[in-house]
Design a protein around this motif. Structure first.
Motif, PDB file in Angstrom:
ATOM      1  N   ALA A  64       0.854  -1.240  -0.097  1.00 53.48           N
ATOM      2  CA  ALA A  64       0.109  -0.096  -0.011  1.00 53.48           C
ATOM      3  C   ALA A  64       0.855   1.162   0.101  1.00 53.48           C
ATOM      4  CB  ALA A  64      -0.949  -0.013   1.112  1.00 53.48           C
ATOM      5  N   GLY A  65       2.198   1.130   0.081  1.00 47.95           N
ATOM      6  CA  GLY A  65       2.988   2.166  -0.038  1.00 47.95           C
ATOM      7  C   GLY A  65       4.000   2.366   0.929  1.00 47.95           C
ATOM      8  N   ASN A  66       4.140   1.559   1.950  1.00 45.36           N
ATOM      9  CA  ASN A  66       4.922   1.708   3.264  1.00 45.36           C
ATOM     10  C   ASN A  66       6.019   0.801   2.859  1.00 45.36           C
ATOM     11  OD1 ASN A  66       3.587   3.202   5.602  1.00 45.36           O
ATOM     12  ND2 ASN A  66       2.071   2.154   4.777  1.00 45.36           N
ATOM     13  N   ASN A  67       7.105   1.462   1.956  1.00 45.86           N
ATOM     14  CA  ASN A  67       8.291   0.678   1.759  1.00 45.86           C
ATOM     15  C   ASN A  67       8.964   0.001   2.764  1.00 45.86           C
ATOM     16  OD1 ASN A  67       7.719   1.365  -0.736  1.00 45.86           O
ATOM     17  ND2 ASN A  67       8.665   3.059  -0.846  1.00 45.86           N
ATOM     18  N   ARG A  68       9.485  -1.189   2.707  1.00 46.05           N
ATOM     19  CA  ARG A  68      10.288  -1.925   3.466  1.00 46.05           C
ATOM     20  C   ARG A  68       9.514  -2.189   4.981  1.00 46.05           C
ATOM     21  NH1 ARG A  68      15.363  -2.961   2.993  1.00 46.05           N
ATOM     22  NH2 ARG A  68      15.917  -2.744   5.188  1.00 46.05           N
ATOM     23  N   PHE A  69       8.329  -2.273   4.987  1.00 37.53           N
ATOM     24  CA  PHE A  69       7.560  -2.387   6.058  1.00 37.53           C
ATOM     25  C   PHE A  69       7.778  -3.904   6.471  1.00 37.53           C
ATOM     26  CE2 PHE A  69       4.166  -3.716   8.771  1.00 37.53           C
ATOM     27  CZ  PHE A  69       4.123  -2.815  10.038  1.00 37.53           C
TER      28      PHE A  69
END
Length: 216
Positions: A160-165
């Protein structure tokens, strides 16, 4: 007399349903995994379980010129509720083990039904079977699926857009484990302040409900 027969009939129906479910589950799960020996053991145990559940119906059997009194034969063999528990214990444990490992990577964690687990736990409670081994097996099942749910939710948040979560989540939460469940407080801190999309929010609520339902 009728008052006593009613609960017995209900219990007999319940045990038959559970026994049938266990039989089908054993064949399906072990069949898919190609575990022929385990499938044979589980099927045999299911058959014995169903025989005990229907003891009242088959107290006397006639056919082919002979009469067999099953209840008397069982009594002579000292078949008691303890025998039923000894049969049920490996059956429940085997199915819990299979459920914990089956389909983990072929289907989404949030699509997995826990109905069979709930029925196995209810059966254990109904027959009063106390076993440390079973409690460990139940805990393993709940723990690993909690980890799967955290992993799938982490992937949804990352997409959804939270990179490297997902990477951050693994680093903070630690490796997946059958022995311990993820520390939900740590995950709550990771998610706190994030704007979750609809899919992630729905999965997050499902995860929290899972922890509440099974008291993890």
């Amino acid at each position: 007399m009728l008052e006593l027969q009613a609960p017995r009939k209900i219990m007999s129906i319940f045990l038959n349903i559970v026994g049938f479910i266990l039989l089908i589950t054993s064949v399906f799960v072990f069949g898919l995994k190609g575990m022929a020996a385990e499938m044979g053991i589980a099927v045999a145990a299911s058959g014995i379980f169903l025989a005990f559940a229907n003891l009242e119906k088959f107290s006397e059997f006639k056919g082919a010129g002979f009469e067999a009194k099953l209840r008397e034969a069982v009594n002579e063999a000292n078949a008691t509720i303890d025998n039923l528990k000894e049969v049920a214990k490996p059956l429940i444990k085997t199915n819990l083990f299979a459920l914990a490992k089956a389909g983990r990577f072929s289907e989404g964690a949030f699509k997995k039904s826990h109905d069979v687990y709930d029925q196995l736990a209810e059966l254990q409670s109904k027959i009063g079977l106390n076993s440390q081994d079973l409690e460990i097996s139940k805990s393993n099942y709940l723990n690993i699926h909690a980890w799967d749910m955290v992993s799938e939710l982490s992937g949804s948040i990352e997409r959804a857009g939270n990179n490297r979560f997902s990477v951050t989540s693994r680093e903070i939460m630690g490796p997946n484990s059958f022995e311990v469940a993820p520390e939900i407080q740590k995950f709550n801190e990771l998610v706190s302040g994030l704007e979750l999309d609809d899919i992630s929010q729905e999965q997050y609520e499902a995860l929290k409900n899972y922890y509440t339902k099974y008291q993890l």
